[in-house]
Design a protein around this motif. Structure first.
Motif, mmCIF file in Angstrom:
data_model
loop_
_atom_site.group_PDB
_atom_site.id
_atom_site.type_symbol
_atom_site.label_atom_id
_atom_site.label_comp_id
_atom_site.label_asym_id
_atom_site.label_seq_id
_atom_site.Cartn_x
_atom_site.Cartn_y
_atom_site.Cartn_z
ATOM 1 N N LYS A 111 0.861 -1.196 0.000
ATOM 2 C CA LYS A 111 0.000 0.000 0.000
ATOM 3 C C LYS A 111 0.894 1.242 0.000
ATOM 4 N N PHE A 112 0.482 2.280 -0.713
ATOM 5 C CA PHE A 112 1.302 3.495 -0.759
ATOM 6 C C PHE A 112 0.460 4.714 -1.065
ATOM 7 N N GLU A 113 0.985 5.890 -0.724
ATOM 8 C CA GLU A 113 0.437 7.161 -1.204
ATOM 9 C C GLU A 113 1.534 8.201 -1.185
ATOM 10 N N THR A 114 1.390 9.234 -2.017
ATOM 11 C CA THR A 114 2.394 10.304 -1.980
ATOM 12 C C THR A 114 1.761 11.576 -1.398
ATOM 13 N N PHE A 115 2.603 12.380 -0.764
ATOM 14 C CA PHE A 115 2.097 13.582 -0.102
ATOM 15 C C PHE A 115 3.029 14.772 -0.314
ATOM 16 N N THR A 116 2.403 15.951 -0.441
ATOM 17 C CA THR A 116 3.185 17.189 -0.453
ATOM 18 C C THR A 116 2.810 18.026 0.778
ATOM 19 N N ASP A 117 1.901 17.471 1.588
ATOM 20 C CA ASP A 117 1.412 18.180 2.769
ATOM 21 C C ASP A 117 1.447 17.200 3.953
ATOM 22 N N ALA A 118 2.254 17.541 4.957
ATOM 23 C CA ALA A 118 2.463 16.629 6.092
ATOM 24 C C ALA A 118 1.153 16.327 6.820
ATOM 25 N N ASN A 119 0.244 17.306 6.903
ATOM 26 C CA ASN A 119 -1.018 17.083 7.624
ATOM 27 C C ASN A 119 -1.837 15.982 6.956
ATOM 28 N N LYS A 120 -1.766 15.951 5.613
ATOM 29 C CA LYS A 120 -2.536 14.934 4.876
ATOM 30 C C LYS A 120 -1.918 13.544 5.043
ATOM 31 N N ALA A 121 -0.610 13.526 5.283
ATOM 32 C CA ALA A 121 0.069 12.224 5.444
ATOM 33 C C ALA A 121 -0.303 11.574 6.778
ATOM 34 N N LYS A 122 -0.719 12.411 7.745
ATOM 35 C CA LYS A 122 -0.925 11.910 9.117
ATOM 36 C C LYS A 122 -1.928 10.759 9.161
ATOM 37 N N LYS A 123 -3.082 10.950 8.525
ATOM 38 C CA LYS A 123 -4.134 9.928 8.624
ATOM 39 C C LYS A 123 -3.677 8.617 7.979
ATOM 40 N N PHE A 124 -3.034 8.756 6.822
ATOM 41 C CA PHE A 124 -2.578 7.547 6.106
ATOM 42 C C PHE A 124 -1.586 6.756 6.963
ATOM 43 N N ILE A 125 -0.676 7.489 7.617
ATOM 44 C CA ILE A 125 0.338 6.821 8.454
ATOM 45 C C ILE A 125 -0.352 6.154 9.659
ATOM 46 N N GLU A 126 -1.309 6.877 10.247
ATOM 47 C CA GLU A 126 -2.013 6.301 11.409
ATOM 48 C C GLU A 126 -2.836 5.073 11.012
ATOM 49 N N ASP A 127 -3.437 5.136 9.822
ATOM 50 C CA ASP A 127 -4.230 3.986 9.351
ATOM 51 C C ASP A 127 -3.368 2.736 9.179
ATOM 52 N N LEU A 128 -2.070 2.955 8.912
ATOM 53 C CA LEU A 128 -1.152 1.812 8.780
ATOM 54 C C LEU A 128 -0.442 1.531 10.117
ATOM 55 N N ASP A 129 -1.019 2.025 11.207
ATOM 56 C CA ASP A 129 -0.449 1.843 12.551
ATOM 57 C C ASP A 129 0.999 2.313 12.633
ATOM 58 N N CYS A 130 1.323 3.296 11.846
ATOM 59 C CA CYS A 130 2.683 3.876 11.797
ATOM 60 C C CYS A 130 3.728 2.879 11.311
ATOM 61 N N GLU A 131 3.301 1.720 10.815
ATOM 62 C CA GLU A 131 4.250 0.719 10.277
ATOM 63 C C GLU A 131 4.488 1.058 8.808
ATOM 64 N N VAL A 132 5.342 2.059 8.612
ATOM 65 C CA VAL A 132 5.530 2.589 7.250
ATOM 66 C C VAL A 132 7.006 2.783 6.921
ATOM 67 N N ALA A 133 7.262 2.913 5.604
ATOM 68 C CA ALA A 133 8.569 3.363 5.119
ATOM 69 C C ALA A 133 8.341 4.731 4.493
ATOM 70 N N LEU A 134 9.221 5.672 4.816
ATOM 71 C CA LEU A 134 9.085 7.037 4.304
ATOM 72 C C LEU A 134 10.183 7.278 3.279
ATOM 73 N N LYS A 135 9.788 7.625 2.056
ATOM 74 C CA LYS A 135 10.769 7.730 0.975
ATOM 75 C C LYS A 135 10.669 9.059 0.240
ATOM 76 N N PRO A 136 11.717 9.859 0.311
ATOM 77 C CA PRO A 136 11.724 11.062 -0.536
ATOM 78 C C PRO A 136 11.549 10.635 -1.991
ATOM 79 N N ILE A 137 10.817 11.424 -2.769
ATOM 80 C CA ILE A 137 10.504 11.027 -4.145
ATOM 81 C C ILE A 137 11.743 10.997 -5.047
#
Ligand code: AMP
Ligand code: GLY
Length: 443
Positions: free
Chosen positions: A122-148
């Motif tokens: 599962k993935f999504e891209t963000f240019t706004d940190a506030n919008k990334a918050k929900k997606f990260i929380e939905d994945l229980d913060c078990e994420v990889a963060l990758k600069p584009i």
């Protein structure tokens, strides 16, 4: 046949070595840093930045080269292959469009999704940190963060390894967006895959792939997989082409994913020619795609190229002619252990300009291979730069012998200013990898 290899690292030294093993090859090189190993193998070289396409093209024309091979991704991203091909110079590497599979992580993820390629995350891209918050929380913060943008494998941060919880995750998301880490104010947030990583490299002629032995790289700087991510500290492979935790069917799943990817690129009108590299995480649900690279891996090229029995240039010609199906790929059934020698402080702040004594003859006598990376050659020694210095590859019938041989050879690399991850390929670390997979599988 005149072959020009672009790039001056240890991976390219291994590529050059494979080239000169070929019967009729005459080697030319373009490298930014003067690699003493490559220099010794060439008929002629140009010391130039690997992205200076115009200079490289003039050089290729001047020398009348037959085939160009490209080590790093940067020249691919700016379309060196397109330009060479337009001028009638054959390049056994992907065009800018096909190389997007590596150079544009967001595009790669979308392509996999659109064509329902197995092994997705599962993935999504963000240019706004506030919008990334929900997606990260939905994945229980078990994420990889990758600069584009491209960060040489050093910009990726994974939960549990580099940060914990939503606050630390968002801190990095904001940093990437604000400071354009990787060149863009955009971040890819990806589901974290849990398991053991493996690399599968293959030759591709646009329609068919020929996969090589699976390899395990070690990205983390310190023993026991601690510390920051690096360009890679070493790698190993096994005589049967698999890995101690990877079964034949899992290997084949990985190969089939690479095959599907090149089929999709072909269908889109951007056939992928050249070496392709799949980085997978073997999870309890099978291999998941971590990244696809448009080139050989560094260090992984050093595990696979020395084992080729089939003439490397014949393979390159078959890739260019769409005739890989006519090649009967022969690979020596040997295990390999590659360990990088890096300057002390590498990954944080390298100590540069320090003397390293390398006894090439004694290293050869152990049965190991030596591949130089970024060093400056003085009289009878080399000096460190800020990047990795050189790699030693032990090759033998078993993994433990290969590891022993690699260590014997490393005794002939002497300096007070170097650092090596000696744990790579050791029985203890291999056992830990097997246990890790067994634990995940509930065994
Ligand atoms: P990359 O530059 O994409 O290869 O990422 C560097 C390293 O971060 C990889 O080799 C993995 O160890 C780790 N990594 C990247 N993406 C993920 C992911 N989605 N899940 C778990 N680990 C990852
Ligand atoms: N070994 C990691 C890479 O080549 O990208």
């Amino acid at each position: 046949m005149k072959i020009l290899v672009i790039g001056g690292g240890a991976r390219e030294h291994a590529i050059c070595d494979a080239v000169i093993c070929s019967k009729n090859a005459e080697l030319y090189s373009v490298m930014k840093n003067l690699n003493p190993g490559i220099k010794n193998l060439t008929v002629d070289y140009l010391q130039e930045d690997e992205t200076n396409v115009d200079k490289i093209i003039s050089y290729a024309k001047e020398k009348n080269v037959d085939i160009v091979l490209v080590g790093p991704e940067a020249p691919l991203e700016i379309g060196i292959v397109n330009k060479l091909t337009n001028l009638g110079i054959k390049a056994c590497a992907p065009t800018k469009e096909a190389a997007r599979i590596e150079t544009d992580k967001e595009w790669m993820r979308k392509l996999l999704k659109k064509y329902k390629i197995p092994g997705q995350l599962k993935f999504e891209t963000f240019t706004d940190a506030n919008k990334a918050k929900k997606f990260i929380e939905d994945l229980d913060c078990e994420v990889a963060l990758k600069p584009i943008g491209l960060t040489g494998g050093k910009g990726v941060k994974v939960s549990g390894d580099h940060f914990n919880g939503i606050d630390e995750a968002l801190e990095y998301v904001k940093d990437v967006i604000k400071n354009k880490v990787g060149g863009q104010s955009k971040i890819l947030v990806e589901e974290k895959a849990v398991g053991e990583e493996f690399t599968l490299q293959a030759f591709s002629d646009g329609h068919t792939i020929l996969p090589l032995h699976a390899v395990q790289d070690h990205k983390r700087l310190l023993p026991g997989d601690e510390g920051p991510n690096t360009g890679g500290m070493g790698s190993y492979s096994c005589n049967n082409g698999l890995l101690p935790f990877l079964s034949k069917s899992e290997y084949e799943e990985g190969a089939s994913i690479l095959q599907k990817i090149i089929e999709v690129l072909d269908k889109k009108g951007d056939p992928y020619i050249g070496p392709i590299y799949g980085q997978f995480m073997l999870t309890i649900d099978g291999p998941k795609i971590i990244e696809i690279n448009a080139r050989f891996g560094d260090p992984e090229a050093m595990n696979v190229l020395p084992l080729l029995e089939t003439d490397f240039i014949e393979i390159c010609k078959a890739m260019l002619d769409g005739e890989l199906n006519k090649i009967k790929l022969k690979i020596r059934k040997k295990s390999t252990v590659c360990k990088y020698v890096v300057p002390r402080g590498y990954g944080i702040k390298s100590i540069v300009g320090k003397k390293v004594n390398v006894d090439e003859e004694k290293i050869m006598k152990t049965g190991s291979r030596l591949f130089y990376a970024s060093v400056n050659k003085e009289n009878d020694f080399v000096t460190t730069t800020s990047s990795r210095s050189l790699a030693v590859v032990g090759i033998s019938d078993s993994l433990s012998n290969a590891e022993n041989i690699c260590e014997q050879a490393l005794d002939y690399v002497k300096s007070d200013y170097i650092f090596i991850r000696h744990d790579i390929g050791t029985p203890k670390l291999i056992e830990r990898r097997i246990q890790h997979m067994n634990n995940l599988r509930g065994m």
